[in-house]
Scaffold this motif. Structure first.
Motif, PDB file in Angstrom:
ATOM      1  N   VAL A   1       0.838  -1.192   0.000  1.00 34.21           N
ATOM      2  CA  VAL A   1       0.000   0.000   0.000  1.00 34.21           C
ATOM      3  C   VAL A   1       0.880   1.252   0.000  1.00 34.21           C
ATOM      4  N   GLY A   2       0.725   2.081  -1.034  1.00 31.34           N
ATOM      5  CA  GLY A   2       1.491   3.318  -1.129  1.00 31.34           C
ATOM      6  C   GLY A   2       0.901   4.393  -0.233  1.00 31.34           C
ATOM      7  N   MET A   3       1.731   4.897   0.693  1.00 34.24           N
ATOM      8  CA  MET A   3       1.293   5.935   1.624  1.00 34.24           C
ATOM      9  C   MET A   3       1.936   7.267   1.234  1.00 34.24           C
ATOM     10  N   ALA A   4       1.129   8.197   0.740  1.00 37.51           N
ATOM     11  CA  ALA A   4       1.652   9.498   0.317  1.00 37.51           C
ATOM     12  C   ALA A   4       2.047  10.329   1.534  1.00 37.51           C
ATOM     13  N   PRO A   5       3.151  11.082   1.447  1.00 40.23           N
ATOM     14  CA  PRO A   5       3.586  11.880   2.597  1.00 40.23           C
ATOM     15  C   PRO A   5       2.659  13.041   2.929  1.00 40.23           C
ATOM     16  N   THR A   6       1.690  13.324   2.041  1.00 39.55           N
ATOM     17  CA  THR A   6       0.700  14.367   2.321  1.00 39.55           C
ATOM     18  C   THR A   6      -0.390  13.866   3.278  1.00 39.55           C
ATOM     19  N   LEU A   7      -0.459  12.555   3.485  1.00 39.54           N
ATOM     20  CA  LEU A   7      -1.431  11.979   4.408  1.00 39.54           C
ATOM     21  C   LEU A   7      -0.948  12.148   5.845  1.00 39.54           C
ATOM     22  N   PRO A   8      -1.876  12.254   6.795  1.00 40.65           N
ATOM     23  CA  PRO A   8      -1.440  12.186   8.192  1.00 40.65           C
ATOM     24  C   PRO A   8      -0.924  10.777   8.508  1.00 40.65           C
ATOM     25  N   ALA A   9       0.017  10.690   9.419  1.00 38.37           N
ATOM     26  CA  ALA A   9       0.583   9.373   9.757  1.00 38.37           C
ATOM     27  C   ALA A   9      -0.497   8.402  10.231  1.00 38.37           C
ATOM     28  N   ALA A  10      -1.533   8.935  10.895  1.00 38.10           N
ATOM     29  CA  ALA A  10      -2.618   8.083  11.408  1.00 38.10           C
ATOM     30  C   ALA A  10      -3.434   7.436  10.291  1.00 38.10           C
ATOM     31  N   ALA A  11      -3.223   7.856   9.037  1.00 37.84           N
ATOM     32  CA  ALA A  11      -3.952   7.228   7.924  1.00 37.84           C
ATOM     33  C   ALA A  11      -3.636   5.743   7.823  1.00 37.84           C
TER      34      ALA A  11
END
Length: 276
Positions: free
Chosen positions: A257-267
């Motif tokens: 799963v790709g986690m974009a750095p614009t997301l909050p870490a809690a995502a």
């Protein structure tokens, strides 16, 4: 029945160490994730290359030290950046210090901008893959044999040692790419995990069939190789789950799963809840 597995990737670009650390530590608490990945670039990709980018191997070492359960790897290490004997020592050391949690991701390398800036000779496509094949042979020798002698075009070793050996035997190797002529036959020979790196299911299935045929040709069981792809998390959980289902239907073993750095870490907690 095959059960799909899950991991995640945090590219160490346009972000902070604190954000990555929080994502990984939160993910460490969710059993649905088997591992996490960084990447191996020195300039950020897909946009302004003057923005910030942390080095992937050093980041990974720190993240594995700060977590307890997650497996981890670099998706994928460019063979062009480090001599494979140096890489073998790095991988062995990190497997030991993490308690046997390393996945050794490797690719031929491709980023012309970085190579030109640093004076690294990338070479033609043929040269890149000739070097890649030699590098994998060097890695294989140093990770398994007491001493390795190798006489290639790109690498020469004489009674070379890499001791102690990794905790894991064999150390799992992940090869990324979708080249049907060179990448996939090399994957059949050396890898335990293949990462697709594309977005189209039809192309994934074509590549998987080429990989399985290459395994059959050398007498290897294709089931020994985990086949993965990347799915990106967005704000729409239903759309994400539909994408995951599409890959599950195609036969993918592992979704990263790709986690974009614009997301909050809690995502990452929201991803875990959706997958559960």
């Amino acid at each position: 029945r095959r059960t799909m597995r899950f991991a995640f990737v945090t590219a160490p670009q346009r972000t902070t160490w604190e954000w990555m650390l929080e994502v990984w530590q939160r993910a460490d608490a969710h059993p649905v994730f088997e591992g996490g990945w960084t990447f191996d670039h020195f300039y950020p990709l897909f946009g302004d290359s003057t923005e910030d980018c942390l080095e992937g191997w050093m980041t990974l070492a720190a993240l594995l030290h700060e977590t307890e359960r997650l497996r981890g790897g670099v998706l994928v290490t460019g063979m062009v950046y480090r001599h494979p004997a140096v890489l073998a020592n790095m991988a062995t050391t990190l497997d030991i210090t993490s308690g046997g949690r390393l996945e050794l991701g490797i690719g031929a390398g491709w980023n012309e901008e970085e190579c030109e800036a640093y004076g690294i000779e990338l070479g033609s496509m043929r040269e890149r893959f000739d070097r890649f094949d030699e590098g994998l042979a060097v890695l294989d020798g140093l990770l398994t044999n007491d001493r390795t002698t190798f006489d290639g075009t790109y690498f020469q070793l004489t009674d070379a040692m890499n001791n102690p050996k990794p905790v894991q035997s064999p150390l799992p190797i992940c090869i990324g790419g979708r080249g049907k002529t060179r990448t996939l036959p090399t994957t059949a020979r050396y890898a335990h995990h293949w990462n697709f790196g594309g977005t189209e299911v039809d192309e994934w299935q074509e590549c998987r069939d080429v990989l399985h045929a290459a395994c059959t040709e050398i007498g290897r069981d294709p089931a020994e190789i985990t086949c993965s792809t990347i799915a990106r998390w967005g704000e729409d959980a239903d759309a994400f789950l539909a994408d995951v289902q599409r890959w599950d239907d195609a036969g993918v073993d592992l979704v990263i799963v790709g986690m974009a750095p614009t997301l909050p870490a809690a995502a990452i907690d929201d991803v875990a809840a959706a997958l559960a």
